[in-house]
Design an enzyme around this catalytic site. Structure first.
Site, mmCIF file in Angstrom:
data_model
loop_
_atom_site.group_PDB
_atom_site.id
_atom_site.type_symbol
_atom_site.label_atom_id
_atom_site.label_comp_id
_atom_site.label_asym_id
_atom_site.label_seq_id
_atom_site.Cartn_x
_atom_site.Cartn_y
_atom_site.Cartn_z
ATOM 1 N N ARG A 1 -0.148 -2.406 -6.667
ATOM 2 C CA ARG A 1 -0.487 -3.468 -5.710
ATOM 3 C C ARG A 1 -1.455 -4.456 -6.349
ATOM 4 N NH1 ARG A 1 -1.080 -4.673 -0.106
ATOM 5 N NH2 ARG A 1 -3.204 -5.036 0.607
ATOM 6 N N ARG B 1 0.867 -1.174 0.000
ATOM 7 C CA ARG B 1 0.000 0.000 0.000
ATOM 8 C C ARG B 1 0.907 1.228 0.000
ATOM 9 N NH1 ARG B 1 -2.161 -3.392 4.159
ATOM 10 N NH2 ARG B 1 -4.240 -4.207 3.660
ATOM 11 N N TYR C 1 -9.383 -10.787 -6.932
ATOM 12 C CA TYR C 1 -8.433 -10.904 -8.030
ATOM 13 C C TYR C 1 -8.746 -12.108 -8.925
ATOM 14 C CZ TYR C 1 -5.970 -7.367 -5.440
ATOM 15 O OH TYR C 1 -5.666 -6.206 -4.788
ATOM 16 N N LYS D 1 -2.200 -1.907 7.971
ATOM 17 C CA LYS D 1 -3.340 -1.303 8.653
ATOM 18 C C LYS D 1 -3.392 -1.757 10.109
ATOM 19 C CE LYS D 1 -6.396 -0.692 4.662
ATOM 20 N NZ LYS D 1 -7.731 -1.027 4.084
ATOM 21 N N HIS E 1 -4.144 -9.066 3.802
ATOM 22 C CA HIS E 1 -5.604 -9.074 3.924
ATOM 23 C C HIS E 1 -6.015 -9.936 5.109
ATOM 24 C CE1 HIS E 1 -6.201 -8.128 -0.635
ATOM 25 N NE2 HIS E 1 -6.020 -7.042 0.091
ATOM 26 N N HIS F 1 -2.011 2.261 -5.806
ATOM 27 C CA HIS F 1 -2.703 1.008 -5.528
ATOM 28 C C HIS F 1 -2.783 0.123 -6.773
ATOM 29 C CE1 HIS F 1 -4.333 -0.308 -1.745
ATOM 30 N NE2 HIS F 1 -5.309 -0.943 -2.348
#
Length: 298
Positions: A247, A148, A279, A172, A270, A244
């Site tokens: 990514r 990110r 994806y 995150k 994730h 992004h």
């Protein structure tokens, strides 16, 4: 309880109890601020404790006139979280957004770049300028490690474990993960460190920050966006790309080359495999190849 007081307490809760990043906290606070502005602009004499579902529905009707369905859905989600906090702290008995539905939106598939497009973008970097080597190393890191933009600008020299073949990434909620780093990415980072970074006048507090601006300070998210947008214009790329996008391309290209979803999930950081599964929808030909190769009836 006043609105500003409730918002300040909520932000502390998100930081201390939930462990969210400052960027996430700011986004949650922005959703609540929109409601506060609506209440004040219309002289509505309701506090966070007694505001009704009807008033919030009225706010949503108004906000829907100026934002798209996706933004509207995000605001509703943010407000629902805010009032859940008030219920949790016993300021309220109910959540006024409990019966308010978010607009139906399709799942937006992320834009991706082909390998050729990524090569073209990176080749367009002007290496005659000092920031050229830095920009090449940054884009190679975005694409090579699937980071990110916030993870890229916060990357530390002490996070580089090149001998082991990994970098430590803080994602995150300050959650850390180790991501493999390939030789070509290591090469360009080392070139930047030994030929450019060593000559910068690094400001106190930024000695361990890997990627720096000309003033020896940490780069901003906006600067990374600008660098990528300018390169896209330079090569005449018509896609709307951002950090992004690199990514997304990292994950998509791994999947196309038969990497498993669980490994991609771990590298992207994730929490849920459901997030990574998006994806799969990007490359239907890959799914066909899997069936043709592995189905026992084929």
């Amino acid at each position: 309880m006043k609105w500003k007081h409730a918002l300040n307490d909520y932000q502390l809760y998100l930081k201390i109890e939930r462990g969210l990043s400052q960027n996430s906290i700011d986004n949650y606070a922005l959703d609540v601020t929109k409601l506060i502005n609506f209440v004040e602009a219309n002289n509505i004499n309701h506090t966070p404790v007694n505001i009704t579902s009807e008033l919030i529905q009225q706010f949503i009707y108004e906000i829907a006139k100026i934002v798209n369905a996706r933004s509207q859905s995000r605001i509703i989600s943010g407000l629902r979280s805010f009032f859940n906090y008030l219920v949790f702290e016993d300021y309220r008995k109910d959540n006024p957004l409990e019966l308010i539905e978010s607009p139906k939106i399709g799942r937006k598939l992320p834009d991706t770049l082909s390998e050729a497009e990524i090569d073209t973008i990176i080749k367009a970097i002007d290496l005659s300028k000092p920031e050229g080597e830095r920009n090449r190393a940054m884009l190679e890191t975005l694409y090579g490690c699937g980071l990110r933009v916030s993870e890229l600008i916060n990357l530390k020299i002490s996070d580089l474990f090149f001998d082991e073949g990994f970098i430590k990434v803080t994602g995150k909620g300050d959650k850390q993960r180790f991501v493999p780093i390939i030789d070509v990415t290591k090469k360009y980072i080392n070139i930047y460190r030994t030929s450019i970074r060593v000559h910068l006048n690094i400001k106190p507090g930024h000695e361990d920050t890997l990627f720096l601006n000309r003033r020896g300070k940490q780069l901003t998210r906006a600067m990374i966006f600008t660098i990528i947008k300018q390169l896209a214009v330079k090569i005449g790329l018509e896609k709307n790309i951002s950090p992004h996008t690199f990514r997304h391309s990292f994950a998509t290209h791994l999947l196309q080359n038969n990497a498993d979803l669980r490994s991609i999930q771990l590298m992207l950081g994730h929490e849920s495999i459901t997030t990574t599964e998006i994806y799969v929808h990007l490359d239907k030909s890959h799914l066909s190849e899997v069936v043709e190769k592995y189905h026992p009836r084929n």
